[in-house]
Design a protein around this motif. Sequence first.
Motif, PDB file in Angstrom:
ATOM      1  N   ALA A 131      41.800  40.199  43.045  1.00 19.46           N
ATOM      2  CA  ALA A 131      40.345  40.316  42.932  1.00 19.46           C
ATOM      3  C   ALA A 131      39.699  40.446  44.298  1.00 19.46           C
ATOM      4  O   ALA A 131      38.785  41.247  44.502  1.00 19.46           O
ATOM      5  CB  ALA A 131      39.786  39.105  42.184  1.00 19.46           C
ATOM      6  N   ALA A 132      40.169  39.652  45.264  1.00 19.97           N
ATOM      7  CA  ALA A 132      39.609  39.727  46.615  1.00 19.97           C
ATOM      8  C   ALA A 132      39.848  41.098  47.223  1.00 19.97           C
ATOM      9  O   ALA A 132      38.994  41.648  47.925  1.00 19.97           O
ATOM     10  CB  ALA A 132      40.233  38.644  47.491  1.00 19.97           C
ATOM     11  N   ASP A 159      37.299  43.636  45.664  1.00 24.68           N
ATOM     12  CA  ASP A 159      35.863  43.449  45.861  1.00 24.68           C
ATOM     13  C   ASP A 159      35.160  44.671  46.462  1.00 24.68           C
ATOM     14  O   ASP A 159      34.091  45.078  45.972  1.00 24.68           O
ATOM     15  CB  ASP A 159      35.598  42.220  46.736  1.00 24.68           C
ATOM     16  CG  ASP A 159      35.576  40.930  45.927  1.00 24.68           C
ATOM     17  OD1 ASP A 159      35.494  41.001  44.689  1.00 24.68           O
ATOM     18  OD2 ASP A 159      35.644  39.844  46.537  1.00 24.68           O
ATOM     19  N   GLN A 215      38.196  40.222  36.893  1.00 24.50           N
ATOM     20  CA  GLN A 215      38.617  41.017  38.040  1.00 24.50           C
ATOM     21  C   GLN A 215      39.980  40.531  38.537  1.00 24.50           C
ATOM     22  O   GLN A 215      40.223  39.340  38.670  1.00 24.50           O
ATOM     23  CB  GLN A 215      37.585  40.893  39.153  1.00 24.50           C
ATOM     24  CG  GLN A 215      37.837  41.817  40.334  1.00 24.50           C
ATOM     25  CD  GLN A 215      36.870  41.543  41.465  1.00 24.50           C
ATOM     26  OE1 GLN A 215      36.454  40.414  41.682  1.00 24.50           O
ATOM     27  NE2 GLN A 215      36.514  42.575  42.204  1.00 24.50           N
ATOM     28  N   ALA A 273      36.179  45.471  37.434  1.00 27.70           N
ATOM     29  CA  ALA A 273      34.935  44.783  37.075  1.00 27.70           C
ATOM     30  C   ALA A 273      34.811  44.798  35.565  1.00 27.70           C
ATOM     31  O   ALA A 273      35.247  45.752  34.917  1.00 27.70           O
ATOM     32  CB  ALA A 273      33.730  45.458  37.721  1.00 27.70           C
ATOM     33  N   ARG A 288      34.807  47.350  43.747  1.00 26.64           N
ATOM     34  CA  ARG A 288      33.787  46.961  42.766  1.00 26.64           C
ATOM     35  C   ARG A 288      32.382  47.152  43.316  1.00 26.64           C
ATOM     36  O   ARG A 288      31.492  47.692  42.642  1.00 26.64           O
ATOM     37  CB  ARG A 288      33.993  45.501  42.375  1.00 26.64           C
ATOM     38  CG  ARG A 288      32.958  44.963  41.368  1.00 26.64           C
ATOM     39  CD  ARG A 288      32.823  43.469  41.475  1.00 26.64           C
ATOM     40  NE  ARG A 288      32.329  43.075  42.796  1.00 26.64           N
ATOM     41  CZ  ARG A 288      32.339  41.831  43.229  1.00 26.64           C
ATOM     42  NH1 ARG A 288      32.824  40.857  42.487  1.00 26.64           N
ATOM     43  NH2 ARG A 288      31.863  41.550  44.447  1.00 26.64           N
ATOM     44  N   ASP A 289      32.170  46.723  44.562  1.00 30.26           N
ATOM     45  CA  ASP A 289      30.835  46.798  45.146  1.00 30.26           C
ATOM     46  C   ASP A 289      30.365  48.232  45.321  1.00 30.26           C
ATOM     47  O   ASP A 289      29.158  48.499  45.317  1.00 30.26           O
ATOM     48  CB  ASP A 289      30.811  46.077  46.492  1.00 30.26           C
ATOM     49  CG  ASP A 289      30.996  44.568  46.353  1.00 30.26           C
ATOM     50  OD1 ASP A 289      30.858  44.059  45.223  1.00 30.26           O
ATOM     51  OD2 ASP A 289      31.295  43.911  47.363  1.00 30.26           O
ATOM     52  N   ASN A 343      29.516  40.790  35.802  1.00 31.04           N
ATOM     53  CA  ASN A 343      30.673  41.373  36.488  1.00 31.04           C
ATOM     54  C   ASN A 343      30.755  40.971  37.959  1.00 31.04           C
ATOM     55  O   ASN A 343      31.548  41.533  38.712  1.00 31.04           O
ATOM     56  CB  ASN A 343      30.672  42.900  36.354  1.00 31.04           C
ATOM     57  CG  ASN A 343      29.473  43.551  37.008  1.00 31.04           C
ATOM     58  OD1 ASN A 343      28.564  42.869  37.487  1.00 31.04           O
ATOM     59  ND2 ASN A 343      29.456  44.874  37.029  1.00 31.04           N
ATOM     60  N   ARG A 344      29.949  40.000  38.354  1.00 29.84           N
ATOM     61  CA  ARG A 344      30.022  39.397  39.682  1.00 29.84           C
ATOM     62  C   ARG A 344      29.152  38.141  39.675  1.00 29.84           C
ATOM     63  O   ARG A 344      28.366  37.933  38.742  1.00 29.84           O
ATOM     64  CB  ARG A 344      29.540  40.369  40.768  1.00 29.84           C
ATOM     65  CG  ARG A 344      28.058  40.716  40.698  1.00 29.84           C
ATOM     66  CD  ARG A 344      27.714  41.801  41.703  1.00 29.84           C
ATOM     67  NE  ARG A 344      28.360  43.051  41.348  1.00 29.84           N
ATOM     68  CZ  ARG A 344      28.484  44.090  42.164  1.00 29.84           C
ATOM     69  NH1 ARG A 344      28.025  44.013  43.383  1.00 29.84           N
ATOM     70  NH2 ARG A 344      29.064  45.207  41.769  1.00 29.84           N
ATOM     71  N   ASP A 345      29.300  37.301  40.677  1.00 31.82           N
ATOM     72  CA  ASP A 345      28.461  36.108  40.741  1.00 31.82           C
ATOM     73  C   ASP A 345      26.990  36.529  40.751  1.00 31.82           C
ATOM     74  O   ASP A 345      26.608  37.478  41.445  1.00 31.82           O
ATOM     75  CB  ASP A 345      28.766  35.297  41.999  1.00 31.82           C
ATOM     76  CG  ASP A 345      30.166  34.700  41.991  1.00 31.82           C
ATOM     77  OD1 ASP A 345      30.856  34.815  40.966  1.00 31.82           O
ATOM     78  OD2 ASP A 345      30.558  34.124  43.024  1.00 31.82           O
ATOM     79  N   HIS A 390      32.711  37.347  35.853  1.00 33.10           N
ATOM     80  CA  HIS A 390      33.916  37.516  35.050  1.00 33.10           C
ATOM     81  C   HIS A 390      34.331  36.262  34.294  1.00 33.10           C
ATOM     82  O   HIS A 390      35.434  36.199  33.764  1.00 33.10           O
ATOM     83  CB  HIS A 390      35.094  38.008  35.908  1.00 33.10           C
ATOM     84  CG  HIS A 390      34.863  39.352  36.504  1.00 33.10           C
ATOM     85  ND1 HIS A 390      34.489  39.521  37.815  1.00 33.10           N
ATOM     86  CD2 HIS A 390      34.931  40.586  35.966  1.00 33.10           C
ATOM     87  CE1 HIS A 390      34.335  40.806  38.067  1.00 33.10           C
ATOM     88  NE2 HIS A 390      34.591  41.475  36.960  1.00 33.10           N
TER      89      HIS A 390
END
Length: 393
Positions: A238-239, A242, A46, A38, A245-246, A278-280, A311
């Motif tokens: 990145a997927a 996730d 990411q 992130a 990161r979360d 760092n995220r949508d 990002h």
Amino acid sequence: MAHRTLSGLVAAALTLVAVGAVGVTAGGAAAEPAVVVASTAPGYAQGQLVPDGVAVTVPDGANAMFLFANGRMLRVKGPFDGPLDRMPDASGWTGVGNLVGGERFFQTDLGAARAVGTPMQKGEEQVFTLDPGRPGTQCVKSGGTVLLRKPADPALIPATLRAEGREAAVLRWDKGAAVPWPRELPMADGTAVSVAGPDGRVRHSLTLRVIAAEGIGAGQGAELALRLAGAGCAAQAAALLDPVRDSVAPLNLYLATDRGLYPTYRSGEAVTLVLQTNRDAHLYCYLRNTRGQLTPIYPPGPSASSLVEGHRTLTLVGDRMPVPLRAAERSGSLSADQEVRCFAAGRDLGADLPGRQDAFRPLTDEAAARLERTLASLKQTELVMAQVILRVE
């Protein structure tokens, strides 16, 4: 849950700005490649690979989190410029709780790669389901079954895939959301495949990368993320990242200008804002003018979307901000300093915030008070704020 009053958010932002620099000592870690988990630092997304020994630049006000193949995670809060092995002695650092603290450098050993591999494992099957609707490089594991998911774009259904010197393969997805890789096409590392729609027009191409499965056992998610990133499959890395990161990186926002976090302007000069989440997230920005009035400046109109992609560095100038932002003119001995405040939220707040229909018009005193009440009343909503002072000399 993350919600604060406007004044509380300002105080928190000022506290972060006031954190002093900490000395950096060499030799805290061996040089090794890492992948970005992130980041609010411009230039770092990411799933991006950071090769060993390469200097990393995190500006003041931004931060970035990196994952190494052995499961070790490092978060750097700017300002920092140097390779990731230049970090403080880790002897005093403890568990994952430090990842959300106020220190400039924090790392954690998450019990080797298996600790991050467990949540990542759940999405591994989807990560290796290729998307013919997305151009660029996509990865598969050697020896694995390769599936192609149904594109979101109806103009690619059916889709025709073709590799040089091979018979074309038509994918219809009649019986499900995914189909096996067609036998007509090679599945070798570096295979380039063109993708055409029903009209036969080539829309784009994708390149297949085959990554070695050796050494990637159950739970070895960190190592897998590094291999994906190293092969150029940043979106798949990145997927995979996730869930990590979360769990360790709350929504965050970087706000500065093209002159940095503490800019100085002459009266009338153009101002360019630089932002990254760092995220949508949904982004809302206000300018406090020399009279103390708040003016909504982003989104730039009632029909403009507040959603920004995580990002991806956003510069507010040109089409993104049709009314140019300029440093204020001085009036006698009065200060011409202005302030920009931006909020990033985990959901669309457009229906709740005053001024959404009247961008670039100052809020009334009542609307400004309603804005603070609205922010203070938000529940179960991720919300962060950043600010920058536009000083006029």
